[in-house]
Structure formats: structure tokens, C-alpha cells
Design a protein around this motif. Structure first.
Motif, PDB file in Angstrom:
ATOM      1  N   TYR A  19     -83.844  68.951  35.832  1.00 35.20           N
ATOM      2  CA  TYR A  19     -84.753  68.315  36.775  1.00 35.20           C
ATOM      3  C   TYR A  19     -85.577  67.286  36.023  1.00 35.20           C
ATOM      4  O   TYR A  19     -86.222  67.602  35.016  1.00 35.20           O
ATOM      5  CB  TYR A  19     -85.683  69.339  37.426  1.00 35.20           C
ATOM      6  CG  TYR A  19     -86.774  68.679  38.229  1.00 35.20           C
ATOM      7  CD1 TYR A  19     -88.041  68.501  37.696  1.00 35.20           C
ATOM      8  CD2 TYR A  19     -86.513  68.198  39.509  1.00 35.20           C
ATOM      9  CE1 TYR A  19     -89.033  67.867  38.420  1.00 35.20           C
ATOM     10  CE2 TYR A  19     -87.502  67.559  40.235  1.00 35.20           C
ATOM     11  CZ  TYR A  19     -88.760  67.394  39.680  1.00 35.20           C
ATOM     12  OH  TYR A  19     -89.739  66.756  40.395  1.00 35.20           O
ATOM     13  N   GLU A  47     -85.058  75.519  41.607  1.00 32.96           N
ATOM     14  CA  GLU A  47     -86.090  74.858  42.381  1.00 32.96           C
ATOM     15  C   GLU A  47     -87.327  74.635  41.548  1.00 32.96           C
ATOM     16  O   GLU A  47     -87.872  75.574  40.953  1.00 32.96           O
ATOM     17  CB  GLU A  47     -86.446  75.684  43.618  1.00 32.96           C
ATOM     18  CG  GLU A  47     -87.419  74.965  44.550  1.00 32.96           C
ATOM     19  CD  GLU A  47     -87.596  75.663  45.876  1.00 32.96           C
ATOM     20  OE1 GLU A  47     -87.180  76.837  46.010  1.00 32.96           O
ATOM     21  OE2 GLU A  47     -88.164  75.036  46.798  1.00 32.96           O
ATOM     22  N   GLY A  71     -87.781  63.619  41.695  1.00 35.88           N
ATOM     23  CA  GLY A  71     -87.094  63.551  42.973  1.00 35.88           C
ATOM     24  C   GLY A  71     -86.969  64.909  43.641  1.00 35.88           C
ATOM     25  O   GLY A  71     -87.889  65.726  43.587  1.00 35.88           O
ATOM     26  N   ASP A  72     -85.836  65.140  44.249  1.00 30.51           N
ATOM     27  CA  ASP A  72     -85.599  66.369  44.994  1.00 30.51           C
ATOM     28  C   ASP A  72     -85.881  67.587  44.119  1.00 30.51           C
ATOM     29  O   ASP A  72     -85.343  67.697  43.021  1.00 30.51           O
ATOM     30  CB  ASP A  72     -84.154  66.402  45.504  1.00 30.51           C
ATOM     31  CG  ASP A  72     -83.930  67.480  46.543  1.00 30.51           C
ATOM     32  OD1 ASP A  72     -82.862  67.460  47.186  1.00 30.51           O
ATOM     33  OD2 ASP A  72     -84.814  68.341  46.726  1.00 30.51           O
ATOM     34  N   THR A  73     -86.705  68.484  44.626  1.00 29.53           N
ATOM     35  CA  THR A  73     -87.121  69.620  43.794  1.00 29.53           C
ATOM     36  C   THR A  73     -86.075  70.729  43.743  1.00 29.53           C
ATOM     37  O   THR A  73     -86.217  71.660  42.956  1.00 29.53           O
ATOM     38  CB  THR A  73     -88.441  70.194  44.325  1.00 29.53           C
ATOM     39  OG1 THR A  73     -88.278  70.554  45.705  1.00 29.53           O
ATOM     40  CG2 THR A  73     -89.563  69.176  44.194  1.00 29.53           C
ATOM     41  N   VAL A  75     -82.382  71.401  42.732  1.00 26.82           N
ATOM     42  CA  VAL A  75     -81.304  70.742  41.992  1.00 26.82           C
ATOM     43  C   VAL A  75     -80.098  71.657  41.928  1.00 26.82           C
ATOM     44  O   VAL A  75     -80.219  72.877  41.767  1.00 26.82           O
ATOM     45  CB  VAL A  75     -81.750  70.330  40.571  1.00 26.82           C
ATOM     46  CG1 VAL A  75     -82.806  69.258  40.653  1.00 26.82           C
ATOM     47  CG2 VAL A  75     -82.269  71.507  39.784  1.00 26.82           C
TER      48      VAL A  75
END
Lengths: 111, 113
Positions: free
Chosen positions: B50, B66, B53-55, B57
Motif C-alpha cells: 500500500y 486493508e 489511494g484505495d485502502t 489492496v
């Protein structure tokens, strides 16, 4: 690509002896790292390099030395082996400050 | 101080059961977070990472993680564990301009048939 290669795979040293752990990568990565792994302790950074000719200490550098004369190679030197250096040593490399790719490790026993 | 904690040293799950491995971090800025897996006698393989962005993955081998900033956590999950998932799992924290990683102590996963 072979990725990150390490030699030897296993070595037994006597107290006071010296040796060099070899690490080579063929991915043209600028960043290279040496870690040691002890049971229940995770990996600890010994030394790292951000490019040829540039090295710096990590968390546990005592008893070790490194050099980086080429992009590909990052040898780790033990000058006077001590039982506390019994460990598994991993070399890693990365193109940037992101994903690191690890070698298979060198298991060292100091008696 | 920067640190990574994996609270569970050893976890045993039955094959087919779900899995969650915990990871908590301490870092003053936006962290780079990684999960690596190590099979016995092998090197470390990256499962997922990570950066931003999007939490949530997605990684390899059906794993996901997460990122929860409010809880300083980056837990690894898998809905159905396979016997081949037995290994040691490491959470790692990065983010410096040198790429240095700080590793957690690791969690050993045992899978019961």
C-alpha cells in the motif's frame, strides 16, 4: 533475470575468522540492502546503499562493513566473527524506494 | 519512533477457514506498507503493498489487506486458507527517501488439515 543472488548458502565460521557474503542483482536496481534475521525478531537492517559508491548504516551495523563499487554487487564483510553474528542474512534490492526484492539468504553459524 | 507490531506470534487455522493477520504501525507521515511471506528456508516474497489511494489492496495468492489510518493498522486477510499458505508472514513499514524497511516480528501461520 536471476534477480538477487547470494553466496554462499550456508557457512560455518570459527570465532575471530572473517568472511564476505556476496550479493548480486541483475535488475539494474540503485538501492540495495542487507538484513539479518533472528528467530522471533523479524529482519533488522544492517547496511544499505542508494547507489554505487554510496553506503550508510542501518539499525545494527556493528561488526559489519560494506562496499558498493558497482551497481550490481553489494558485498557484506564480517571482520572478526562473533557468536552473536550467527543469523540468516538477506540481501535485497529495489529500483526506487518502494518494492524490495529479496535473495534466498545466507545461513551463518559462528562457533 | 517508527515501529511495526504484529501482535500474534503464532496462529493456527483449519484449511478452508478465513484468516486475518494483524499489523499495527507507528509513523508520523503517510506510510508505505507491505506484507511479505517467507516459506521455510526461503527468501521473502512480496504479497501486496500500500502506498496511497484505495485502502483495500489486493495481492497475490488471494490475499488482501486493508489500510486503516485511524487505527494505524494494515491487516492481512484471506477468505479461505490452503495448506500451502503455511509460512511466516511479515508486515513492513517504509516511506523514507532511502527505502529502508522496518519489519514486524513476524507471524507464523500453521494450517490444520
Amino acid at each position: 533475470n536471476a534477480g538477487v543472488t547470494q553466496t554462499p548458502k550456508f557457512r560455518i565460521l570459527k570465532i575471530g575468522q572473517s568472511m564476505t557474503l556476496q550479493c548480486t542483482q541483475d535488475m539494474n536496481h540503485n538501492y540495495m540492502y542487507w538484513y539479518r534475521q533472528d528467530p522471533g525478531m523479524g529482519l533488522k537492517l544492517i547496511y544499505y546503499s542508494v547507489g554505487a559508491g554510496i553506503t550508510d548504516k542501518g539499525e545494527v551495523p556493528n561488526g559489519y562493513n560494506v562496499s558498493r563499487s558497482t551497481t550490481e554487487d553489494f558485498p557484506l564483510r564480517l571482520e572478526l566473527a562473533a557468536p552473536s553474528q550467527t543469523s540468516v542474512y538477506f540481501c535485497a534490492s529495489s529500483y526506487s524506494t518502494e518494492t524490495q526484492y529479496f535473495g534466498p539468504g545466507t545461513r551463518l553459524l559462528v562457533l | 519512533a517508527q515501529s511495526v507490531t504484529q501482535p500474534d506470534i503464532h496462529i493456527t487455522v483449519s484449511e478452508g477457514a478465513s484468516l486475518e493477520l494483524r499489523c499495527n504501525y507507528s509513523y508520523g507521515a503517510t506510510p508505505y506498507l507491505f506484507w511479505y511471506v517467507q516459506s521455510p528456508g526461503q527468501g521473502l516474497q512480496l504479497l501486496l503493498k500500500y502506498f496511497s489511494g484505495d485502502t483495500l489492496v489486493q495481492g497475490i495468492k488471494g490475499f488482501e489487506a486493508e489500510f486503516k489510518r485511524s487505527q494505524s493498522s494494515f491487516n492481512l486477510r484471506k477468505p479461505s486458507v490452503h495448506w500451502s499458505d503455511a509460512a511466516e508472514y511479515f508486515c513492513a513499514l517504509g516511506g523514507s527517501n532511502t527505502g529502508k524497511l522496518i519489519f514486524g516480528q513476524g507471524t507464523t501461520l500453521q494450517v490444520k488439515p
